[in-house]
Design a protein around this motif. Structure first.
Motif, PDB file in Angstrom:
ATOM      1  N   LEU A   1       0.830  -1.214   0.000  1.00 56.92           N
ATOM      2  CA  LEU A   1       0.000   0.000   0.000  1.00 56.92           C
ATOM      3  C   LEU A   1       0.861   1.259   0.000  1.00 56.92           C
ATOM      4  O   LEU A   1       0.560   2.233  -0.701  1.00 56.92           O
ATOM      5  N   ALA A   2       1.960   1.251   0.777  1.00 54.89           N
ATOM      6  CA  ALA A   2       2.864   2.406   0.813  1.00 54.89           C
ATOM      7  C   ALA A   2       3.542   2.602  -0.540  1.00 54.89           C
ATOM      8  O   ALA A   2       3.686   3.739  -1.011  1.00 54.89           O
ATOM      9  N   LEU A   3       3.964   1.500  -1.170  1.00 58.38           N
ATOM     10  CA  LEU A   3       4.592   1.604  -2.492  1.00 58.38           C
ATOM     11  C   LEU A   3       3.607   2.137  -3.529  1.00 58.38           C
ATOM     12  O   LEU A   3       3.969   2.971  -4.362  1.00 58.38           O
ATOM     13  N   ARG A   4       2.388   1.670  -3.483  1.00 55.31           N
ATOM     14  CA  ARG A   4       1.377   2.172  -4.421  1.00 55.31           C
ATOM     15  C   ARG A   4       1.162   3.670  -4.247  1.00 55.31           C
ATOM     16  O   ARG A   4       1.048   4.402  -5.230  1.00 55.31           O
ATOM     17  N   ALA A   5       1.105   4.116  -3.012  1.00 57.95           N
ATOM     18  CA  ALA A   5       0.898   5.541  -2.754  1.00 57.95           C
ATOM     19  C   ALA A   5       2.079   6.364  -3.246  1.00 57.95           C
ATOM     20  O   ALA A   5       1.917   7.484  -3.742  1.00 57.95           O
ATOM     21  N   GLU A   6       3.292   5.816  -3.121  1.00 58.11           N
ATOM     22  CA  GLU A   6       4.494   6.548  -3.518  1.00 58.11           C
ATOM     23  C   GLU A   6       4.718   6.534  -5.025  1.00 58.11           C
ATOM     24  O   GLU A   6       5.165   7.528  -5.604  1.00 58.11           O
TER      25      GLU A   6
ATOM     26  N   TYR B   1       2.491   5.850  -7.723  1.00 59.52           N
ATOM     27  CA  TYR B   1       1.459   6.262  -8.669  1.00 59.52           C
ATOM     28  C   TYR B   1       0.998   7.686  -8.390  1.00 59.52           C
ATOM     29  O   TYR B   1       0.870   8.087  -7.245  1.00 59.52           O
ATOM     30  N   CYS B   2       0.707   8.410  -9.470  1.00 61.30           N
ATOM     31  CA  CYS B   2       0.315   9.815  -9.363  1.00 61.30           C
ATOM     32  C   CYS B   2      -1.144   9.991  -8.964  1.00 61.30           C
ATOM     33  O   CYS B   2      -1.551  11.091  -8.600  1.00 61.30           O
ATOM     34  N   GLU B   3      -1.905   8.945  -9.074  1.00 66.15           N
ATOM     35  CA  GLU B   3      -3.316   8.977  -8.697  1.00 66.15           C
ATOM     36  C   GLU B   3      -3.589   7.764  -7.807  1.00 66.15           C
ATOM     37  O   GLU B   3      -2.799   6.818  -7.805  1.00 66.15           O
ATOM     38  N   PRO B   4      -4.672   7.770  -7.067  1.00 73.84           N
ATOM     39  CA  PRO B   4      -4.962   6.621  -6.197  1.00 73.84           C
ATOM     40  C   PRO B   4      -5.005   5.319  -7.006  1.00 73.84           C
ATOM     41  O   PRO B   4      -5.644   5.249  -8.067  1.00 73.84           O
ATOM     42  N   TYR B   5      -4.321   4.316  -6.511  1.00 74.01           N
ATOM     43  CA  TYR B   5      -4.169   3.045  -7.227  1.00 74.01           C
ATOM     44  C   TYR B   5      -5.508   2.438  -7.624  1.00 74.01           C
ATOM     45  O   TYR B   5      -5.667   1.954  -8.741  1.00 74.01           O
ATOM     46  N   ASP B   6      -6.475   2.469  -6.721  1.00 75.85           N
ATOM     47  CA  ASP B   6      -7.761   1.834  -6.996  1.00 75.85           C
ATOM     48  C   ASP B   6      -8.624   2.623  -7.984  1.00 75.85           C
ATOM     49  O   ASP B   6      -9.683   2.153  -8.392  1.00 75.85           O
ATOM     50  N   GLN B   7      -8.175   3.803  -8.392  1.00 80.65           N
ATOM     51  CA  GLN B   7      -8.931   4.599  -9.360  1.00 80.65           C
ATOM     52  C   GLN B   7      -8.295   4.583 -10.752  1.00 80.65           C
ATOM     53  O   GLN B   7      -8.815   5.193 -11.675  1.00 80.65           O
ATOM     54  N   ILE B   8      -7.177   3.884 -10.903  1.00 78.18           N
ATOM     55  CA  ILE B   8      -6.499   3.820 -12.204  1.00 78.18           C
ATOM     56  C   ILE B   8      -7.289   2.901 -13.132  1.00 78.18           C
ATOM     57  O   ILE B   8      -7.642   1.784 -12.765  1.00 78.18           O
ATOM     58  N   MET B   9      -7.571   3.380 -14.323  1.00 76.50           N
ATOM     59  CA  MET B   9      -8.256   2.582 -15.340  1.00 76.50           C
ATOM     60  C   MET B   9      -7.179   1.824 -16.126  1.00 76.50           C
ATOM     61  O   MET B   9      -6.650   2.326 -17.118  1.00 76.50           O
ATOM     62  N   TRP B  10      -6.837   0.635 -15.672  1.00 75.20           N
ATOM     63  CA  TRP B  10      -5.702  -0.109 -16.215  1.00 75.20           C
ATOM     64  C   TRP B  10      -5.860  -0.458 -17.681  1.00 75.20           C
ATOM     65  O   TRP B  10      -4.865  -0.556 -18.405  1.00 75.20           O
ATOM     66  N   ALA B  11      -7.082  -0.646 -18.150  1.00 77.10           N
ATOM     67  CA  ALA B  11      -7.294  -1.038 -19.545  1.00 77.10           C
ATOM     68  C   ALA B  11      -6.732  -0.001 -20.522  1.00 77.10           C
ATOM     69  O   ALA B  11      -6.338  -0.342 -21.631  1.00 77.10           O
ATOM     70  N   GLY B  12      -6.665   1.233 -20.130  1.00 73.81           N
ATOM     71  CA  GLY B  12      -6.191   2.274 -21.036  1.00 73.81           C
ATOM     72  C   GLY B  12      -4.732   2.659 -20.857  1.00 73.81           C
ATOM     73  O   GLY B  12      -4.284   3.661 -21.408  1.00 73.81           O
ATOM     74  N   THR B  13      -3.977   1.879 -20.101  1.00 74.56           N
ATOM     75  CA  THR B  13      -2.599   2.285 -19.792  1.00 74.56           C
ATOM     76  C   THR B  13      -1.526   1.570 -20.599  1.00 74.56           C
ATOM     77  O   THR B  13      -0.354   1.906 -20.483  1.00 74.56           O
ATOM     78  N   ALA B  14      -1.883   0.596 -21.421  1.00 78.16           N
ATOM     79  CA  ALA B  14      -0.887  -0.216 -22.119  1.00 78.16           C
ATOM     80  C   ALA B  14       0.057   0.613 -22.993  1.00 78.16           C
ATOM     81  O   ALA B  14       1.239   0.297 -23.112  1.00 78.16           O
ATOM     82  N   ASP B  15      -0.451   1.673 -23.599  1.00 83.46           N
ATOM     83  CA  ASP B  15       0.367   2.471 -24.510  1.00 83.46           C
ATOM     84  C   ASP B  15       0.797   3.808 -23.916  1.00 83.46           C
ATOM     85  O   ASP B  15       1.316   4.661 -24.631  1.00 83.46           O
ATOM     86  N   ARG B  16       0.579   4.008 -22.625  1.00 83.12           N
ATOM     87  CA  ARG B  16       0.979   5.273 -21.991  1.00 83.12           C
ATOM     88  C   ARG B  16       2.441   5.226 -21.607  1.00 83.12           C
ATOM     89  O   ARG B  16       2.890   4.328 -20.908  1.00 83.12           O
TER      90      ARG B  16
END
Length: 144
Positions: A37-42, A44-59
């Motif tokens: 949980l600490a690593l996720r907070a550090e 990621y720029c946005e809350p981990y549970d709000q990231i829409m992973w399906a759209g991140t493959a090409d980012r």
């Protein structure tokens, strides 16, 4: 392009990564482990549970984008996403064969290097893969 032309360290890191992805491995306590949980907070720029992973493959961050993703690669990723979802029995058969190959190859790598492996990154991933393949047991020689 063929994976055999990759630098050996790349191949040996991708091998356990493909095994873990092929099994859709997820750390069971990720949502309650304080370190995770600490690593996720550090990281990621946005809350981990709000990231829409399906759209991140090409980012890719502009500072890291040394070689922009070719449109064909974007298309291939889209096709593979459909294959992943609708591949059915053929996908399962191909995946089972690939996972068995990866597991045997990692076991051979461990034995040939006296369980040291070629580097620290693939050693950790090999151990995690071996842990998964052994059903959560740590009694094998790769854990000693």
């Amino acid at each position: 392009f063929h994976p055999g032309r990759l630098w050996c360290h790349c191949r040996m890191v991708y091998l356990p990564m493909s095994y873990l992805y092929g099994h859709k491995f997820v750390y069971a306590h990720a949502n309650s482990d304080e370190l995770v949980l600490a690593l996720r907070a550090e990281l990621y720029c946005e809350p981990y549970d709000q990231i829409m992973w399906a759209g991140t493959a090409d980012r890719v961050a502009s500072i890291d984008n040394y070689s922009p993703i070719h449109p064909f690669m974007r298309f291939a990723n889209s096709v593979l996403n459909v294959w992943e979802k609708w591949g059915g029995a053929v996908l399962r058969a191909v995946r089972a064969s690939g996972l068995l190959f990866a597991e045997e190859y990692m076991r051979a790598e461990d034995q040939q290097t006296n369980y040291v492996c070629i580097g620290p990154v693939n050693k950790v991933l090999n151990m995690l893969s071996a842990y998964h393949a052994a059903g959560g047991s740590t009694s094998g020689p790769e854990f000693q």
